[in-house]
Enzyme design. Structure first.
Site, short mmCIF file in Angstrom:
data_model
loop_
_atom_site.label_atom_id
_atom_site.label_comp_id
_atom_site.label_asym_id
_atom_site.label_seq_id
_atom_site.Cartn_x
_atom_site.Cartn_y
_atom_site.Cartn_z
N ASP A 165 0.83 -1.20 0.00
CA ASP A 165 0.00 0.00 0.00
C ASP A 165 0.87 1.26 0.00
O ASP A 165 1.94 1.29 0.59
CB ASP A 165 -0.89 0.00 1.25
CG ASP A 165 -1.68 1.29 1.39
OD1 ASP A 165 -2.58 1.51 0.56
OD2 ASP A 165 -1.37 2.09 2.29
N GLU A 198 0.91 -0.68 -5.27
CA GLU A 198 -0.18 0.30 -5.41
C GLU A 198 0.50 1.67 -5.57
O GLU A 198 0.97 2.24 -4.61
CB GLU A 198 -1.09 0.27 -4.18
CG GLU A 198 -2.34 1.11 -4.31
CD GLU A 198 -2.33 2.34 -3.43
OE1 GLU A 198 -3.28 3.14 -3.52
OE2 GLU A 198 -1.39 2.52 -2.64
#
Length: 679
Positions: free
Chosen positions: A339, A393
């Site tokens: 993330d 991401e």
């Protein structure tokens, strides 16, 4: 006389530049980053005398461990002057028996106890003292944290069950042809208004994922986090699976059950920042706020109200790399979706930057320490498990993220194609249907670097959160409440149902790596996600997935769910579908028609809201074609205008006989798509 050793010739360009000549002006920067990672790798492995896996073994040393005779507890806290273990075993008071000793010449502390001094299930914390202060802290390396339901206070917990979980499925290998990811959240995976458990997810949701044909689940919010509503992105205890969902054994059983059914399990790992909490987290473990985090202006994330790791410290590198290895080995996760990679790459965290061209990725505002960490994390993960999956991401478009380490890349297996959901939501919001251009759609869903694999997706979980809208809600909005029963479908709902299927089909049909769907979006889950908070009376009404909607055959949701299942089935019918060239057959923006082939599958789209076409011709490989999927089928809430039982034959054209191509003529209703398979 020995032959003179042939001098090694350095290749003219590093691999990234060989694959993209536009990167040539930045080759020095690319080489510099690569050499930095190589230097750090050599330093951590003592020039190859040990492995990166050996270095990433902090979890086997630090934390609380049961040994053959007694217990040992260790913690890295260089600024501490005293550390005690306090808990329900000593009435939460300082006790000399539970006082740690500093290991000479290090910042590490150690405590050895007899077997009877600690018992499974007991609660504990550290009482840490430093010059000018003291405080209760949860150990950084602890693997089990629980929250008191009455006081809401978090504590570490001694975890040594009599029976360890034994994985039944050994040596599982993920299927990646293609990778079909079902992104999910255990807590909100239930229909009931509550926090769901690992067991409930295994029993109720996993069978749905298996039936729908997905071969991977990406699980959010595993690492312990104090605030449930953070979606799991404000992590406090990096080695502890969230106890609000159940026990470690129950999480292992969930992963094992997925593996037994051919489903990989990857974890949404958060190494981009940490929660600011001091008692529960790492914010001020031992009187030094910068122990784990950057000092000064880089200490806090300006947008996320969190703390930024100092990736330049070997001890922090040790902590985070060990964390990767821990989840792979202890829980048998098959990899990670990292993330917030954009936030890690740049000093600015990517905030307020446009990233309009290559110079924007090489102008000196990149965090080389973070780039080095990400590169080594990928090397470690694939050293521990060569079949592991890593996904970045990342929104800025940094070249090389999913390129090979040897080519100067960062080594991720995939990067998220974040341009695609942005494109779809912008198109739906800003363009009337008659302005949707197939050429633009086709370009956007294929817009990626040729040397990097991507994960394509139509909409992100962020669009399901309060303040934004999913694709289905953008398309239909309030009419979903009043006109989503089969007996009362109106034109707005019909349009939304049709476009929902077409958007998904063109996105999945053009992947070059994998495809992702967020839990419930496959059937058009209504409304937004809103976790319990003061503003909604701490309600769980919107922090759940209403499976009853898709199970109700009187409602339209099951049409979308059924289509999603069949769409995935069609793609999986072609071996290595993701590697087949995407060959454009035709596009016409005036007609709003798009056609392309992948292997023996022909995809045809008519995005026109009003114009249907009879005998629309496409020049395709000679042969016969059968319909294998039609968005306009009545089985999926369409009108069923075409007869899909008919075999379609190509028509001879002498002009193209040498190309072995002929004309295929089709009836294409407005706002529909069809997939045909060449026989």
């Amino acid at each position: 006389m020995a032959a003179k050793k042939k001098e090694e010739v350095q290749p003219k360009h590093i691999g990234l530049v060989q694959n993209d000549s536009w990167l040539e002006p930045f080759e020095d920067a690319i080489r510099g980053r690569h050499e930095h990672a190589v230097w750090k790798l050599n330093q951590l492995t003592r020039n190859g005398k040990t492995s990166l896996k050996d270095f990433a073994s902090g979890h086997l040393y630090f934390g609380l461990h049961k040994q053959l005779r007694g217990w040992v507890f260790r913690e890295w806290a260089p600024n501490a002057t005293e550390i005690y273990l306090i808990g329900d075993f000593n009435d939460w008071k300082e006790d000399e028996k539970y006082k740690c000793k500093r290991i000479a010449g290090t910042g590490n502390w150690e405590l050895k106890l007899r077997e009877r001094d600690l018992k499974h299930g007991q609660l504990y914390k550290m009482k840490v003292k430093w010059d000018g202060g003291e405080g209760e802290r949860i150990p950084a390396w602890c693997t089990r944290v629980v929250q008191d339901e009455t006081t809401n206070i978090f504590s570490a917990q001694v975890w040594n069950p009599a029976k360890k979980y034994d994985f039944k499925k050994k040596n599982f290998k993920p299927k990646k042809s293609p990778l079909l990811i079902y992104e999910c959240h255990v807590g909100m995976g239930q229909d009931a208004e509550k926090v769901g458990s690992y067991n409930e997810f295994r029993e109720n949701v996993l069978p749905r994922v298996i039936k729908d044909g997905y071969n991977c689940i990406q699980v959010m919010a595993i690492q312990e986090h104090p605030y449930y509503g953070s979606f799991g992105y404000h992590v406090s205890s990096f080695f502890a699976p969230s106890s609000r969902f159940g026990t470690p054994e129950e999480l292992k059983q969930l992963i094992d059950e997925a593996h037994k059914n051919g489903v990989a399990v990857i974890m949404d790992i958060v190494h981009s920042h940490a929660v600011k909490n001091e008692v529960e987290g790492l914010g001020n473990l031992a009187g030094d706020p910068n122990q784990f985090f950057y000092p000064g202006d880089r200490h806090e994330h300006p947008a996320w109200d969190s703390l930024c790791f100092d990736y330049g410290k070997d001890e922090v590198m040790h902590f985070l790399l060990s964390n990767c290895r821990y989840w792979l080995e202890e829980y048998q996760f098959d990899g990670f979706r990292f993330d917030g990679v954009t936030s890690m790459l740049y000093y600015s965290h990517g905030l307020g930057e446009a990233f309009c061209g290559y110079p924007d990725y090489f102008n000196g505002h990149e965090d080389d320490n973070a780039i080095c960490y990400l590169t080594l994390a990928n090397k470690l993960i694939h050293e521990v498990n060569p079949n592991a999956i890593t996904i970045a991401e990342e929104v800025s478009g940094m070249p090389g993220l999913a390129a090979r380490f040897e080519d100067g890349g960062y080594g991720f297996d995939y990067r998220m194609a974040m341009n695609i959901p942005d494109y779809w939501i912008k198109t739906i919001k800003e363009q009337p249907d008659e302005n949707w251009k197939p050429s633009s759609i086709f370009w956007e869903v294929k817009n990626r670097r040729p040397d990097e694999k991507t994960i394509s997706y139509c909409e992100s979980h962020d669009q399901a959160l309060v303040g934004d809208k999913t694709i289905i809600f953008r398309l239909i909005d309030a009419d979903m409440y009043w006109h989503f029963a089969k007996k009362d479908v109106n034109g707005v709902a019909e349009r939304g149902i049709a476009l929902h299927k077409m958007i998904r089909l063109v996105t999945l049909g053009t992947i070059n790596g994998g495809y992702l769907n967020f839990m419930g979006n496959e059937f058009g889950h209504p409304e937004w996600i809103d976790f319990p908070r003061e503003g909604n009376g701490w309600s769980y009404k919107y922090a759940r997935r209403q499976w009853s909607l898709v199970d109700n055959k009187d409602l339209c949701y099951h049409w979308l769910g059924d289509f999603d299942r069949e769409m995935i089935k069609v793609v999986k019918s072609v071996r290595n579908f993701q590697d087949k060239p995407v060959v454009e057959i035709w596009h016409n923006d005036g007609d709003q028609i798009l056609a392309f082939m992948r292997g023996d599958l022909l995809f045809v789209f008519n995005f026109s809201p009003t114009q249907s076409f009879t005998d629309y011709g496409f020049l395709v490989p000679t042969g016969s074609y059968d319909v294998v999927l039609n968005t306009d089928s009545k089985d999926f809430g369409g009108f069923g205008f075409a007869d899909d039982t008919v075999t379609h034959f190509t028509n001879y054209d002498p002009l193209y006989v040498n190309d072995r191509k002929e004309w295929l003529k089709l009836y294409i209703p407005a706002r529909s798509a069809v997939v045909l398979k060449k026989n």
